[in-house]
Design a protein around this motif. Structure first.
Motif, short mmCIF file in Angstrom:
data_model
loop_
_atom_site.label_atom_id
_atom_site.label_comp_id
_atom_site.label_asym_id
_atom_site.label_seq_id
_atom_site.Cartn_x
_atom_site.Cartn_y
_atom_site.Cartn_z
N ILE A 25 0.83 -1.13 -0.08
CA ILE A 25 -0.11 -0.03 0.01
C ILE A 25 0.90 1.27 0.23
O ILE A 25 2.10 1.27 0.55
CB ILE A 25 -0.89 0.08 1.18
CG1 ILE A 25 -0.05 -0.27 2.39
CG2 ILE A 25 -2.31 -1.05 1.09
CD1 ILE A 25 -0.84 0.14 3.78
N SER A 26 0.29 2.26 -0.68
CA SER A 26 1.09 3.68 -0.56
C SER A 26 0.26 4.73 -0.58
O SER A 26 -1.19 4.48 -0.99
CB SER A 26 2.15 3.67 -1.90
OG SER A 26 1.28 3.64 -2.83
N GLN B 100 4.78 27.48 -2.62
CA GLN B 100 5.13 26.61 -1.38
C GLN B 100 4.64 25.14 -1.88
O GLN B 100 3.45 24.91 -2.24
CB GLN B 100 4.61 26.78 -0.16
CG GLN B 100 4.96 28.28 0.50
CD GLN B 100 4.00 29.36 -0.22
OE1 GLN B 100 2.62 28.94 -0.21
NE2 GLN B 100 4.52 30.25 -0.55
N GLN B 101 5.44 24.16 -1.74
CA GLN B 101 4.96 22.57 -1.92
C GLN B 101 5.49 21.52 -0.84
O GLN B 101 6.49 21.60 -0.52
CB GLN B 101 5.59 22.26 -3.48
CG GLN B 101 5.09 21.10 -3.82
CD GLN B 101 5.06 20.71 -5.19
OE1 GLN B 101 5.74 21.36 -6.05
NE2 GLN B 101 4.81 19.76 -5.88
N VAL B 102 4.46 20.79 -0.60
CA VAL B 102 4.78 19.84 0.22
C VAL B 102 4.44 18.28 -0.52
O VAL B 102 3.23 18.07 -0.85
CB VAL B 102 4.29 19.79 1.60
CG1 VAL B 102 4.47 18.61 2.50
CG2 VAL B 102 4.72 20.82 2.27
N TYR B 103 5.37 17.57 -0.74
CA TYR B 103 5.40 16.28 -1.45
C TYR B 103 5.51 15.13 -0.44
O TYR B 103 6.78 15.16 -0.17
CB TYR B 103 6.23 16.24 -2.71
CG TYR B 103 6.08 14.76 -3.55
CD1 TYR B 103 5.37 15.10 -5.00
CD2 TYR B 103 6.73 13.72 -3.15
CE1 TYR B 103 5.53 13.85 -5.57
CE2 TYR B 103 6.51 12.46 -3.84
CZ TYR B 103 6.05 12.70 -5.09
OH TYR B 103 5.87 11.58 -6.09
N ASN B 104 4.43 14.22 -0.32
CA ASN B 104 4.76 13.25 0.78
C ASN B 104 4.37 11.97 0.35
O ASN B 104 3.11 11.57 0.18
CB ASN B 104 3.97 13.67 2.03
CG ASN B 104 4.42 12.73 3.14
OD1 ASN B 104 5.44 11.91 2.95
ND2 ASN B 104 3.97 12.98 4.38
N PHE B 105 5.25 10.96 -0.01
CA PHE B 105 4.90 9.54 -0.68
C PHE B 105 5.44 8.84 0.75
O PHE B 105 6.50 8.53 0.86
CB PHE B 105 5.59 9.43 -1.92
CG PHE B 105 5.56 7.86 -2.45
CD1 PHE B 105 4.21 7.65 -3.27
CD2 PHE B 105 6.35 7.20 -1.82
CE1 PHE B 105 4.15 6.31 -3.36
CE2 PHE B 105 6.16 5.70 -2.34
CZ PHE B 105 4.94 5.46 -3.24
N ASP B 106 4.34 7.82 0.82
CA ASP B 106 4.66 6.89 1.97
C ASP B 106 4.33 5.38 1.44
O ASP B 106 3.10 5.15 1.33
CB ASP B 106 3.78 7.36 3.02
CG ASP B 106 4.09 6.77 4.36
OD1 ASP B 106 4.74 5.49 4.28
OD2 ASP B 106 3.52 6.60 5.54
N GLY B 107 5.30 4.81 1.19
CA GLY B 107 4.99 3.56 0.56
C GLY B 107 5.40 2.38 1.48
O GLY B 107 6.13 1.31 0.82
N PHE B 108 5.34 2.46 2.85
CA PHE B 108 5.65 1.62 3.91
C PHE B 108 7.26 1.35 3.85
O PHE B 108 7.71 2.20 4.85
CB PHE B 108 5.24 -0.02 3.35
CG PHE B 108 5.13 -0.82 4.43
CD1 PHE B 108 4.90 -0.63 5.70
CD2 PHE B 108 5.75 -2.34 4.25
CE1 PHE B 108 4.92 -1.69 6.81
CE2 PHE B 108 5.44 -3.27 5.34
CZ PHE B 108 5.27 -2.52 6.47
#
Ligand SMILES: *[C@@H]1O[C@H](CO)[C@@H](O)[C@H](O)[C@H]1NC(C)=O
Ligand SMILES: *[C@@H]1O[C@H](CO)[C@@H](O)[C@H](O)[C@H]1NC(C)=O
Ligand SMILES: *[C@@H]1O[C@H](CO)[C@@H](O)[C@H](O)[C@H]1NC(C)=O
Ligand SMILES: *[C@@H]1O[C@H](CO)[C@@H](O)[C@H](O)[C@H]1NC(C)=O
Ligand SMILES: *[C@@H]1O[C@H](CO)[C@@H](O)[C@H](O)[C@H]1NC(C)=O
Ligand SMILES: *[C@@H]1O[C@H](CO)[C@@H](O)[C@H](O)[C@H]1NC(C)=O
Ligand SMILES: *[C@@H]1O[C@H](CO)[C@@H](O)[C@H](O)[C@H]1NC(C)=O
Ligand SMILES: *[C@@H]1O[C@H](CO)[C@@H](O)[C@H](O)[C@H]1NC(C)=O
Length: 608
Positions: free
Chosen positions: A523-524, A551-559
Motif C-alpha cells: 500500500i502507498s 510552497q509545495q509539500v510532497y509526501n509519498f509513503d509506501g511502507f
C-alpha cells in the motif's frame, strides 16, 4: 484566471497571429524575459526549473547503458510534422535484460517564448506528454526523467521516435528549445528489489506486474502537421481509431494521455452558459466547469477519465511556476482503464475501434492512448466473454445564480462504470472485475462585475480491479485519487491597456493505492500539495512586473519506500528546501490503512 476579464483582454489585446496563440490564448510572458540588458544582474546564472516528484529508484548495483536518441533545436516547428529519430536497442550493454528504463528529456532555452505543449512517441505509442518551461533572457535549463519500464516491449526492436513541439520563433518570441532525449537502460541483476508501481509483489508468477508483451498505439498515424494526438474540438466530437490485437491476449489495459488547450485550458473556471448568454458574452469560454473524457470500445463506453487540473508553465500567473513548476506540468499524469473484461469481444482477429470524446468540451483537447496487451505464450487463441457491464447515466447538478456579471454557481457530477468478464488462457479461467467511481464538485463565485473569481473544486477518481481464478483470488489493484483545487483571482484595470492581477492558487494531487497478489500486499499514499500567491501587472500578453511565491509539500509513503520534500520559492529563488527518502513516524499505522482498504474492497466483491 478570471475567465471574463483575462480571456477578453487576451483576445482583444493579443497581437493575434495564430502563431503567438497556439494552445493558449491566456498564456502570459514576462517582459524581463526579452532583453538581457534590462536585467541588472548580468551574471545571473542559468535558472534550473523543476517539477517536484519522487526520484526514480534505479538498481543500486548497476550503472546504466545510456543512449542519446535525439538532439534537436526546436525553433519554427509549429504546424510541421514531428521530428523523427531512429531507435535501435543499445549494443553496449552486458545484458539485454533491463530492470529499469528511464527516459531523460533535457532542454535549454534563452529569450522569450510561450509554454509549448509537446509529446514524445515511439512507434506511435506516446511515452511522454509535457509542457516546456518559459525561458528567461539569462537562460534556463530543465530535465524531466520518466520511468518508461512499462514500455519495455517497444524498446526491444528497432523503432522510430517522433517528437512534436509546436514552437514559433520570430523577432518577439525568440526562445529556441535545445533538446537532448536520452534513454538509460539499467541491466537487471537478480537481487534488486526496487519499487515499481506496476509490480504486484516480488513474485515470479505471470501476474507479477511485468510490462505488457505488446503495446498497440491508439494515436494518429504520423501526421503532416502537429502531434500524433487526436484533437477533440467540441462536446459531440468523437475521435476514433481502428486497431486489432493478437488472438492470444489475456489482459489489456488502456493508458490514456490527455491535455487541454485554448478555450478549455482553464476549463475548471469556465462559467455556465446561462451566465454567458444572460450577459451577452461572446468571447468568454463557457460550458461550465465540468469535463470528463469518455473512452468507448466499438461504440460502448468502457471507461472515463476525470482529469487532474494541470496548470501549464504560463498559466494563471507565470511567475508562480519559476522555478518550481506546477504539479504534472513537466510529466502529465496518464490514466489507466482496465479493458480485460471486454477482451472476449476483441479476440476474433478483427478490427475494432476505440473512441475519445469529452463531455462539454470546447476547442481543444489533445488525446491519445496506448493499449497494453499481455499475450499467452502457451496458446495461439484465448477465449473470453463479458459477463456483466453497468454504466448507469451519470448524475449532474447545476445551480446558477447571477445578477449581471456577479454570480455564484455550484456544479456537481458523479459517474460509475463497472464491468466483469472472463478470459480462458493457459493461466486458467480468470475473471476480472473493474470498477470506476467518480465524483466532482465545483463552487464558483464571480464578483466585482467579473473581475473577481473564486473557484473551489474537488475531483474524486477511484478505480478497483479485482481478478480471480474459479476458486481463488489472483490480484487486485485499488486506487483512490483526489484532486482538490482552489483558485482566487482578482484583477483591476490600470488604464492604457494594462491590468493588475492578484492570484492565489492551491493544487493537490492525492493518491491512496493498494496492490495485492497471492504473494503479498503493498500500500502507498501520496499527498502532493502546492500553494502559490502571485501578483502582476499585465500589458497585452506581457507581464511587465510582478512577484510569485510557491510552497509545495510532497509526501509519498509506501511502507518501506518513502519520499518527502518541502520546498518553497519566491521571486525565482528557492527559499526553503528540505527532503528525505527515509520512512518515519507512521510505520505502525500503515498496515491498518491497508486492511481498511481491503475491507472496502471485499464489500465491493460482494456485489459480483
Ligand atoms: C546535448 O548533448 C550534447 C552532446 O553531448 C551536448 O553538447 C549538449 O550540451 C547537450 N544539450 C543539452 C540541452 O543537454
Ligand atoms: C464538432 O467538431 C467536429 C470536428 O471538428 C465538427 O465536424 C463538428 O461540426 C463540430 N460540431 C459542432 C456542433 O460544432
Ligand atoms: C443583450 O443583448 C440584447 C439584445 O441586443 C439586449 O436586449 C440586452 O439588454 C443585452 N443584455 C445585456 C446584459 O447586455
Ligand atoms: C473514493 O475512495 C475514497 C477513499 O476510499 C472515498 O472516501 C470516496 O468517497 C470515494 N469516492 C468515490 C466517488 O467513490
Ligand atoms: C457586482 O458586485 C459589485 C461589488 O463586487 C457591485 O459594485 C456591483 O454593483 C454588482 N453588480 C451588480 C449588477 O449587481
Ligand atoms: C492570498 O495569499 C496571500 C499570501 O499568502 C494572503 O495574504 C491572502 O490572504 C490570500 N488571499 C486569499 C483570498 O486567499
Ligand atoms: C514546510 O516548511 C515550512 C517552512 O518553510 C514549514 O513552516 C512547514 O511546516 C513545513 N511543512 C511540513 C509539512 O513539514
Ligand atoms: C526580485 O528579484 C530581483 C532580483 O533578481 C529584484 O530586483 C526585485 O526587486 C525582486 N522583487 C521583489 C518584489 O522582491
Amino acid at each position: 484566471m478570471a475567465p471574463l476579464l483575462l480571456f477578453t483582454l487576451s483576445i482583444l489585446l493579443l497581437p493575434f497571429t495564430p502563431s503567438a496563440n497556439l494552445h493558449n490564448t491566456k498564456t502570459l510572458l514576462s517582459q524581463s524575459d526579452h532583453s538581457p540588458h534590462q536585467n541588472p544582474h548580468q551574471d545571473t546564472p542559468i535558472t534550473t526549473f523543476f517539477q517536484v516528484t519522487k526520484p526514480i529508484k534505479t538498481p543500486q548495483k548497476s550503472s546504466p547503458c545510456s543512449l542519446l536518441v535525439l538532439q534537436h533545436d526546436f525553433a519554427s516547428t509549429f504546424g510541421k510534422p514531428p521530428v523523427l529519430a531512429n531507435y535501435t536497442p543499445p549494443t553496449n550493454c552486458p545484458s539485454q535484460h533491463f530492470s529499469k528504463i528511464v527516459l531523460e528529456w533535457k532542454a535549454t532555452s534563452k529569450g522569450r517564448q510561450f509554454d509549448r505543449i509537446f509529446g514524445v512517441w515511439l512507434g506511435g505509442v506516446e511515452v511522454l506528454r509535457s509542457c516546456t518551461a518559459e525561458p528567461r533572457a539569462t537562460g534556463i535549463v530543465w530535465t524531466v526523467e520518466k520511468d518508461i519500464t512499462r514500455y519495455s516491449s517497444l524498446l526491444k526492436t528497432p523503432n522510430q521516435f517522433a517528437v512534436y513541439i509546436g514552437n514559433i520563433v520570430d523577432s518577439t518570441y525568440t526562445g529556441v528549445y535545445h533538446v537532448n532525449l536520452t534513454l538509460h537502460f539499467y541491466p537487471s541483476n537478480g537481487d534488486d528489489h526496487h519499487d515499481d508501481k506496476h509490480k504486484f509483489s516480488g513474485s515470479s508468477n505471470d501476474f507479477n506486474g511485468s510490462p505488457a508483451d505488446l503495446i498497440v498505439p491508439v494515436s494518429r498515424n504520423l501526421p503532416l502537421n502537429g502531434g500524433q494526438w487526436f484533437l477533440v474540438e467540441n462536446s459531440t466530437d468523437v475521435q476514433l481509431k481502428e486497431f486489432e490485437i493478437p488472438r492470444n491476449a489475456y489482459r489489456a489495459v488502456l493508458e490514456v494521455y490527455v491535455s487541454y488547450h485554448e478555450n478549455d485550458e482553464f476549463w475548471y473556471g469556465n462559467p455556465p452558459n446561462d451566465y454567458i448568454v444572460g450577459n451577452n458574452l461572446t468571447t468568454t469560454p463557457g460550458n461550465g466547469p465540468f469535463r470528463e473524457v469518455l473512452v468507448s470500445l466499438d461504440g460502448v463506453v468502457v471507461g472515463a477519465v476525470w482529469p487532474f487540473t494541470v496548470v501549464y508553465t504560463g498559466g494563471i500567473n507565470p511567475l508562480l511556476w519559476r522555478p518550481i513548476t506546477a504539479i504534472g506540468s513537466f510529466d502529465l499524469p496518464t490514466y489507466d482503464i482496465e479493458i480485460t473484461p471486454f477482451l472476449g469481444n476483441l479476440l476474433d482477429g478483427k478490427q475494432h475501434s476505440i473512441g475519445f470524446g469529452v463531455t462539454n468540451a470546447l476547442n481543444v483537447w489533445y488525446i491519445d492512448a496506448n493499449l497494453h496487451v499481455w499475450l499467452d505464450a502457451k496458446s495461439e487463441v484465448t477465449e473470453g466473454a463479458l459477463t456483466d457491464y453497468k454504466s448507469p447515466p451519470p448524475t449532474f447538478s447545476l445551480s446558477s445564480n447571477f445578477k449581471g456579471l456577479n454570480g455564484t454557481f455550484f456544479t456537481g457530477a458523479t459517474r460509475s462504470i463497472s464491468s466483469s468478464g472472463w478470459v480462458k488462457s493457459s493461466h486458467g479461467k480468470i475473471t476480472t472485475n473493474s470498477y470506476q467511481d467518480f465524483s466532482f464538485i465545483n463552487s464558483m463565485e464571480i464578483g466585482k462585475n467579473g473581475d473577481l473569481q473564486v473557484v473551489n473544486q474537488n475531483i474524486n477518481a477511484n478505480s478497483t480491479v479485482y481478478a480471480m481464478l474459479p476458486s481463488s483470488y489472483l490480484y487486485s489493484i485499488q486506487k483512490a485519487r483526489s484532486f482538490p483545487m482552489y483558485l482566487h483571482t482578482d484583477s483591476m484595470d490600470q488604464g492604457s491597456g494594462s491590468f493588475s492581477l492578484v492570484a492565489n492558487v492551491s493544487l493537490g494531487f492525492n493518491e491512496e493505492s493498494s496492490v495485492g497478489s497471492r504473494q503479498g500486499f503493498s500500500i502507498s499514499s501520496l499527498n502532493n500539495l502546492q500553494n502559490g500567491q502571485g501578483s502582476m501587472i499585465v500589458n497585452g500578453n506581457l507581464v511587465t512586473s510582478g512577484l510569485g511565491s510557491t510552497q509545495q509539500v510532497y509526501n509519498f509513503d509506501g511502507f518501506s519506500d518513502c519520499y518527502f520534500r518541502n520546498v518553497s520559492s519566491s521571486n525565482y529563488t528557492i527559499i526553503y528546501d528540505e527532503s528525505r527518502d527515509t520512512c518515519r513516524g507512521t510505520q505502525k499505522a500503515r498496515p491498518k490503512r491497508g486492511f481498511a482498504g481491503w475491507r472496502a474492497f471485499s464489500t465491493r466483491d460482494a456485489r459480483i
